[in-house]
Design a protein around this motif. Structure first.
Motif, PDB file in Angstrom:
ATOM      1  N   ASN A   1       0.826  -1.194   0.000  1.00 62.13           N
ATOM      2  CA  ASN A   1       0.000   0.000   0.000  1.00 62.13           C
ATOM      3  C   ASN A   1       0.870   1.257   0.000  1.00 62.13           C
ATOM      4  OD1 ASN A   1      -2.328   1.572  -0.012  1.00 62.13           O
ATOM      5  ND2 ASN A   1      -3.358   0.311   1.514  1.00 62.13           N
ATOM      6  N   THR A   2       0.266   2.423   0.068  1.00 58.48           N
ATOM      7  CA  THR A   2       1.007   3.665  -0.164  1.00 58.48           C
ATOM      8  C   THR A   2       2.044   3.958   0.911  1.00 58.48           C
ATOM      9  OG1 THR A   2      -0.912   4.575  -1.315  1.00 58.48           O
ATOM     10  CG2 THR A   2       0.769   6.131  -0.574  1.00 58.48           C
ATOM     11  N   VAL A   3       1.646   3.906   2.175  1.00 56.79           N
ATOM     12  CA  VAL A   3       2.534   4.328   3.258  1.00 56.79           C
ATOM     13  C   VAL A   3       3.804   3.484   3.278  1.00 56.79           C
ATOM     14  CG1 VAL A   3       2.757   4.610   5.745  1.00 56.79           C
ATOM     15  CG2 VAL A   3       0.598   5.182   4.618  1.00 56.79           C
ATOM     16  N   ARG A   4       3.655   2.172   3.316  1.00 57.49           N
ATOM     17  CA  ARG A   4       4.832   1.294   3.341  1.00 57.49           C
ATOM     18  C   ARG A   4       5.470   1.184   1.964  1.00 57.49           C
ATOM     19  NH1 ARG A   4       3.319  -4.264   5.900  1.00 57.49           N
ATOM     20  NH2 ARG A   4       1.775  -4.158   4.229  1.00 57.49           N
TER      21      ARG A   4
ATOM     22  N   ALA B   1       0.586  10.883  -6.018  1.00 60.14           N
ATOM     23  CA  ALA B   1       1.716  11.732  -5.635  1.00 60.14           C
ATOM     24  C   ALA B   1       2.046  11.563  -4.159  1.00 60.14           C
ATOM     25  CB  ALA B   1       1.376  13.193  -5.930  1.00 60.14           C
ATOM     26  N   PRO B   2       3.319  11.722  -3.786  1.00 60.68           N
ATOM     27  CA  PRO B   2       3.739  11.493  -2.402  1.00 60.68           C
ATOM     28  C   PRO B   2       3.368  12.644  -1.479  1.00 60.68           C
ATOM     29  CG  PRO B   2       5.592  12.261  -3.689  1.00 60.68           C
ATOM     30  CD  PRO B   2       4.446  12.090  -4.652  1.00 60.68           C
ATOM     31  N   SER B   3       3.353  12.352  -0.184  1.00 61.91           N
ATOM     32  CA  SER B   3       3.192  13.395   0.817  1.00 61.91           C
ATOM     33  C   SER B   3       4.532  14.097   1.026  1.00 61.91           C
ATOM     34  CB  SER B   3       2.722  12.784   2.141  1.00 61.91           C
ATOM     35  OG  SER B   3       3.742  11.951   2.687  1.00 61.91           O
TER      36      SER B   3
ATOM     37  N   GLU C   1      -2.625   9.514   7.612  1.00 67.62           N
ATOM     38  CA  GLU C   1      -1.624  10.432   7.080  1.00 67.62           C
ATOM     39  C   GLU C   1      -0.581   9.649   6.294  1.00 67.62           C
ATOM     40  OE1 GLU C   1      -0.698  14.040   6.081  1.00 67.62           O
ATOM     41  OE2 GLU C   1      -2.193  13.753   7.670  1.00 67.62           O
ATOM     42  N   GLY C   2      -0.271  10.132   5.091  1.00 66.18           N
ATOM     43  CA  GLY C   2       0.676   9.428   4.232  1.00 66.18           C
ATOM     44  C   GLY C   2       0.017   8.516   3.223  1.00 66.18           C
ATOM     45  N   SER C   3      -1.284   8.228   3.408  1.00 70.04           N
ATOM     46  CA  SER C   3      -1.999   7.442   2.405  1.00 70.04           C
ATOM     47  C   SER C   3      -2.193   8.296   1.162  1.00 70.04           C
ATOM     48  CB  SER C   3      -3.358   6.981   2.946  1.00 70.04           C
ATOM     49  OG  SER C   3      -4.209   8.094   3.164  1.00 70.04           O
ATOM     50  N   GLY C   4      -2.423   7.654   0.026  1.00 69.63           N
ATOM     51  CA  GLY C   4      -2.556   8.395  -1.218  1.00 69.63           C
ATOM     52  C   GLY C   4      -3.713   9.369  -1.194  1.00 69.63           C
TER      53      GLY C   4
ATOM     54  N   TYR D   1       5.975   3.568  -0.330  1.00 71.98           N
ATOM     55  CA  TYR D   1       6.956   4.627  -0.568  1.00 71.98           C
ATOM     56  C   TYR D   1       8.256   4.355   0.179  1.00 71.98           C
ATOM     57  CZ  TYR D   1       4.781   8.106  -3.561  1.00 71.98           C
ATOM     58  OH  TYR D   1       4.277   8.770  -4.659  1.00 71.98           O
ATOM     59  N   GLN D   2       8.148   3.776   1.349  1.00 70.67           N
ATOM     60  CA  GLN D   2       9.367   3.420   2.079  1.00 70.67           C
ATOM     61  C   GLN D   2      10.105   2.298   1.356  1.00 70.67           C
ATOM     62  OE1 GLN D   2       8.878   2.796   6.292  1.00 70.67           O
ATOM     63  NE2 GLN D   2      10.784   1.660   6.483  1.00 70.67           N
ATOM     64  N   ALA D   3       9.351   1.328   0.832  1.00 68.83           N
ATOM     65  CA  ALA D   3       9.964   0.186   0.150  1.00 68.83           C
ATOM     66  C   ALA D   3      10.693   0.607  -1.121  1.00 68.83           C
ATOM     67  CB  ALA D   3       8.897  -0.860  -0.173  1.00 68.83           C
ATOM     68  N   ILE D   4      10.143   1.568  -1.872  1.00 69.21           N
ATOM     69  CA  ILE D   4      10.817   1.993  -3.102  1.00 69.21           C
ATOM     70  C   ILE D   4      12.103   2.736  -2.776  1.00 69.21           C
ATOM     71  CG2 ILE D   4       9.590   4.202  -3.392  1.00 69.21           C
ATOM     72  CD1 ILE D   4      10.350   1.809  -6.261  1.00 69.21           C
ATOM     73  N   VAL D   5      12.087   3.543  -1.712  1.00 65.91           N
ATOM     74  CA  VAL D   5      13.300   4.257  -1.301  1.00 65.91           C
ATOM     75  C   VAL D   5      14.342   3.275  -0.780  1.00 65.91           C
ATOM     76  CG1 VAL D   5      14.245   5.908   0.375  1.00 65.91           C
ATOM     77  CG2 VAL D   5      12.106   6.427  -0.830  1.00 65.91           C
ATOM     78  N   ASP D   6      13.887   2.270  -0.031  1.00 66.14           N
ATOM     79  CA  ASP D   6      14.809   1.291   0.553  1.00 66.14           C
ATOM     80  C   ASP D   6      15.315   0.264  -0.449  1.00 66.14           C
ATOM     81  OD1 ASP D   6      14.398   2.609   2.915  1.00 66.14           O
ATOM     82  OD2 ASP D   6      13.079   1.091   3.792  1.00 66.14           O
ATOM     83  N   GLY D   7      14.803   0.298  -1.660  1.00 65.66           N
ATOM     84  CA  GLY D   7      15.279  -0.614  -2.695  1.00 65.66           C
ATOM     85  C   GLY D   7      14.630  -1.974  -2.689  1.00 65.66           C
TER      86      GLY D   7
END
Length: 331
Positions: free
Chosen positions: A128-131, A148-150, A220-223, A133-139
């Motif tokens: 989902n969105t919150v985790r 769009a991101p928060s 907060e942080g959801s799409g 975005y973290q997963a894409i940054v963490d590789g």
């Protein structure tokens, strides 16, 4: 003496019964009646059932298109928002080989908040969105399908010295919804901003009945919450009144998630500035709040199939898939 004592006890018991009955009648009138009548809270969060959208399953509810692109190795890991599970699952189904997705199911827990579980080597994931975005940054993910991101999500990427590339691949309407029995069918952009900023607090102020408005927000942080923050512009979302829970709710989401995935017959989408959020009004630009959704990847990701896959998504075949998933093509 005993007779007087007995009479007092009977009177005391009667008073207790009357008091108890009055209390329960008050609760029924103030709460049960109000919350079960015409348009009480309708915006309960719904979790997507990912099992309905698994690739390579005969009964899965996916868009089926003939793809000229067939990837066999270096398969990018795809992840995304709940609203876009049908999109990236359909992409996997069209382009990836069978056996590339391993779904293990799961139950809700602190470690598996969404109740879904894919094997670690599965090329389809669901965070989902919150985790996500973290997963894409963490590789952990190669391509993330999201709105769009928060600001916090942008900041997380910056703090980790990660540049994210956002490729628009489809369009969707950001919508507002109420219970189907709410007599209000249309609001203006300014009226909704005034509702969420606390300037309008009663449905009678926008053509409805005399009833408190319960403006519901999301995680907060959801799409959808990030889209709502952008929609509000310089206006701040106000804290709700303690009595708002007794009122008629208004919520927000993306059109297809509400209408196609959740498909709750007890809610209705509102027209905005007199324009209803259907696909035609998204295409012609008359609906006032249209959002892009993106295929997102790290700029430093060396997987050569990432641009190949994104080019296919933007091709006629890929855009046909976007439309058959219930969204609107970007081009």
């Amino acid at each position: 003496m005993c007779r007087k004592t007995l009479i007092k006890q009977i009177i005391a018991i009667a008073l207790v019964v009357i008091l108890f009955a009055s209390f329960n009648i008050s609760l029924y009138v103030l709460l049960t009646c109000r919350l079960s009548n015409n348009f009480s809270s309708v915006s309960q969060s719904k979790m997507i059932d990912v099992k309905k959208y698994l690739p390579f399953e005969e009964e899965s509810d996916l868009a089926k298109v003939n793809s000229s692109l067939k990837l066999t190795d270096n398969l990018p890991v795809l992840d995304g928002a709940a609203a876009l599970v049908p999109v990236y699952a359909s992409i996997v189904n069209a382009v990836y080989p069978e056996g590339s997705v391993t779904y293990e199911g799961g139950t809700f827990s602190d470690d598996n908040f969404y109740g879904e579980n894919f094997a670690s080597d599965s090329k389809m994931q669901y965070k989902n969105t919150v985790r996500g975005y973290q997963a894409i940054v963490d590789g952990e993910t190669d391509i993330l399908f999201c709105a769009a991101p928060s600001e916090e999500q942008k900041k997380y990427a910056e703090e980790n010295n990660v540049e994210l590339v956002y490729v628009p691949v489809g369009l969707e309407a950001f919508v507002f919804f109420v219970n189907k029995n709410n007599p209000v069918d249309n609001l203006t952009v300014e009226q909704i901003r005034s509702i969420y900023s606390g300037k309008i607090n009663n449905w009678s102020e926008v053509g409805g009945v005399d009833r408190i408005i319960n403006p519901v927000s999301r995680l907060e942080g959801s799409g959808s919450q990030s889209a709502m923050n952008a929609f509000m512009g310089d206006e701040k979302i106000a804290d709700k009144s303690l009595f708002a829970v007794l009122g008629g709710s208004i919520g927000f989401s993306f059109r297809y998630y509400l209408d196609g995935i959740v498909d709750n017959e007890n809610v209705k989408m509102l027209s905005l500035n007199g324009v209803y959020p259907d696909s035609e009004n998204i295409k012609n630009g008359s609906y006032p709040v249209v959002a892009q959704f993106y295929a997102i990847y790290r700029a430093d990701n060396k997987n050569e199939n990432i641009p190949v896959l994104i080019d296919w998504i933007l091709s006629e075949e890929g855009q046909k898939l976007i439309e058959e998933c219930g969204y609107v093509r970007i081009n």
